[in-house]
Design an enzyme around this catalytic site. Structure first.
Site, PDB file in Angstrom:
ATOM      1  N   TRP A  34       0.830  -1.210   0.000  1.00  0.00           N
ATOM      2  CA  TRP A  34       0.000   0.000   0.000  1.00  0.00           C
ATOM      3  C   TRP A  34       0.860   1.253   0.000  1.00  0.00           C
ATOM      4  O   TRP A  34       0.601   2.204  -0.742  1.00  0.00           O
ATOM      5  CB  TRP A  34      -0.976  -0.009   1.176  1.00  0.00           C
ATOM      6  N   ASP A  70      -1.594   6.414   6.650  1.00  0.00           N
ATOM      7  CA  ASP A  70      -2.650   5.567   6.112  1.00  0.00           C
ATOM      8  C   ASP A  70      -2.964   4.557   7.216  1.00  0.00           C
ATOM      9  O   ASP A  70      -2.187   3.650   7.480  1.00  0.00           O
ATOM     10  CB  ASP A  70      -2.157   4.859   4.844  1.00  0.00           C
ATOM     11  N   LYS A  85     -12.504  -1.715   6.880  1.00  0.00           N
ATOM     12  CA  LYS A  85     -11.795  -2.698   7.710  1.00  0.00           C
ATOM     13  C   LYS A  85     -12.195  -2.594   9.184  1.00  0.00           C
ATOM     14  O   LYS A  85     -12.625  -3.575   9.763  1.00  0.00           O
ATOM     15  CB  LYS A  85     -10.295  -2.577   7.511  1.00  0.00           C
TER      16      LYS A  85
HETATM   17  C1  LIG Z   1      -7.251  -1.830   2.137  1.00  0.00           C
HETATM   18  C2  LIG Z   1      -6.170  -0.827   2.207  1.00  0.00           C
HETATM   19  C3  LIG Z   1      -6.014   0.188   1.251  1.00  0.00           C
HETATM   20  C4  LIG Z   1      -6.912   0.289   0.039  1.00  0.00           C
HETATM   21  O1  LIG Z   1      -8.135   0.752   0.396  1.00  0.00           O
HETATM   22  P1  LIG Z   1      -9.274   1.070  -0.699  1.00  0.00           P
HETATM   23  O2  LIG Z   1     -10.359   1.582   0.146  1.00  0.00           O
HETATM   24  O3  LIG Z   1      -9.571  -0.217  -1.407  1.00  0.00           O
HETATM   25  O4  LIG Z   1      -8.735   2.084  -1.645  1.00  0.00           O
HETATM   26  C5  LIG Z   1      -5.009   1.099   1.432  1.00  0.00           C
HETATM   27  N1  LIG Z   1      -4.182   1.043   2.482  1.00  0.00           N
HETATM   28  C6  LIG Z   1      -4.291   0.071   3.417  1.00  0.00           C
HETATM   29  C7  LIG Z   1      -3.340   0.052   4.571  1.00  0.00           C
HETATM   30  C8  LIG Z   1      -5.284  -0.888   3.305  1.00  0.00           C
HETATM   31  O5  LIG Z   1      -5.396  -1.850   4.241  1.00  0.00           O
END
Ligand SMILES: *Cc1c(COP(=O)(O)O)cnc(C)c1O
Length: 357
Positions: free
Chosen positions: A101, A169, A193
């Site tokens: 990511w 993030d 999540k």
């Molecule tokens: C799942 C995830 C993403 C991507 O998220 P989207 O909502 O599909 O764009 C980005 N960073 C992390 C750490 C993730 O777990």
């Protein structure tokens, strides 16, 4: 069959949240209307989004120098929107590269300026966190991924940012533990999540960092415009925001982030202790950097992976397969996961260990 949901995202939500969300689809708050049928500028919905934004701040202990937005496009769109709004024309930012990511975030930043990569752990498949590095001079911010969902590592302390504004993030560990949220200039997370359903993206911004890039920003992507419009620049994802509100209320009622962390530790301790003891399984990441949310592992004998996954499938254990880019096995243990589900998995692994040697 009782299912145990180890999906990585979208993933497990509290039963109470699912029940209330489904009720609201038929009749929202006794209005005789579905949540899907009401205008986003009605008081019915503005109350929902106001409460959700306030709860994000409350759970994180942030004051009014921060603004909370519910946007769309997922965390992936934030990979682009962050540098667009914060990386000055001709400037640079520092990016920690310790997972897929973070690597994607770097690619987006390079569209707008210089992204200097630090803490790169690709030499060992991102199986650890590098914690000691200088921040390149002249960096407008430092970007990191607090929890590497795919690789199974997590920052257990803040990266050494010094005075450089910190951007995180937190998609896969937001609201799972208390943290120094006020040490961050910006935090973002896709809600699917730990914070609700797919479709809503939470962005928390320290307002005084904005408006300094010297770049002309498209209005729909401009954080300042979204802040001014209180997340209503256009139609927000009404239902997803409502599911986030229900999830945030649930977290608060359960005891907030302190309680979430206690539960996360109990689940992770139970799982990793078994993983370290059972001969036919082995972890993929270094002990001190293991994630409390996503555990990655494999079978010592590659051939055992398939029968183990078949057994999981048979017993209603969902989502145990690793991400396609890493392979192996992975279980995600987000806020809503009961410790009983982890115990059921550990029992299954113990049984498999016994019969496979
Ligand atoms: C799942 C995830 C993403 C991507 O998220 P989207 O909502 O599909 O764009 C980005 N960073 C992390 C750490 C993730 O777990």
């Amino acid at each position: 069959m009782k299912r145990h949901n180890f999906n990585s995202g979208p993933s497990i939500l509290p039963q109470e949240v699912l029940r209330r969300a489904s009720e609201a689809i038929i009749d929202f708050n006794g209005l005789g209307l579905s949540i899907l049928e009401i205008g986003h500028r009605t008081p019915w919905f503005t109350e929902v989004i106001e409460e959700a934004r306030a709860l994000v701040k409350e759970l994180m202990g942030l004051d009014d120098t921060y603004s909370v937005l519910f946007l769309q496009g997922g965390a992936t769109t934030q990979f682009m929107q962050v540098p667009l709004n914060l990386l000055p024309v001709g400037g640079q930012a520092a990016y920690i590269k310790n997972g897929i990511w973070g690597t994607k975030a770097i690619k987006e930043a390079e569209v707008f300026g210089k992204a200097v990569t630090i803490g790169d752990t690709s030499d060992r498949n991102h199986s650890y966190i590098q914690k000691d590095f200088p921040i390149p001079e002249g960096s407008s911010y430092l970007h990191y991924t607090s929890n590497n969902t795919v690789e199974g590592t997590q920052w257990h302390e803040l990266p050494p940012a010094g005075d450089t504004p910190l951007i995180a993030d937190m998609s896969s560990d937001i609201f799972s533990r208390p943290a120094a949220f006020d040490k961050h200039a910006l935090i973002y997370a896709g809600a699917q999540k730990n914070a609700g359903a797919a479709g809503a993206t939470i962005v928390v911004i320290k307002k005084d960092i904005l408006g300094k890039t010297g770049r002309n920003i498209s209005p729909i992507l401009d954080y300042q415009g979204h802040i001014k419009a209180e997340s209503m620049l256009n139609t927000p994802p009404v239902f997803a925001v409502y599911v986030s509100l229900l999830t945030l209320r649930w977290i608060k009622e359960q005891g907030g982030l302190v309680e979430m962390e206690k539960r996360a530790k109990a689940r992770a301790d139970l799982f990793y202790e078994a993983l370290d003891q059972l001969e036919v399984f082995k972890p993929l990441v270094e002990k001190e950097d293991r994630s409390l949310m996503n555990a990655t592992f494999t079978t010592t004998n590659k051939e055992l992976e398939k029968p183990f996954l078949e057994l999981c499938n048979e017993k209603g254990m969902v989502g145990v397969k690793g991400h396609r880019s890493v392979g192996g096995l992975r279980v995600s243990m987000y806020n809503a996961m009961p410790v009983a589900s982890v115990q059921a998995l550990v029992d299954l692994m113990t049984e498999f260990n016994k019969t496979s040697q």
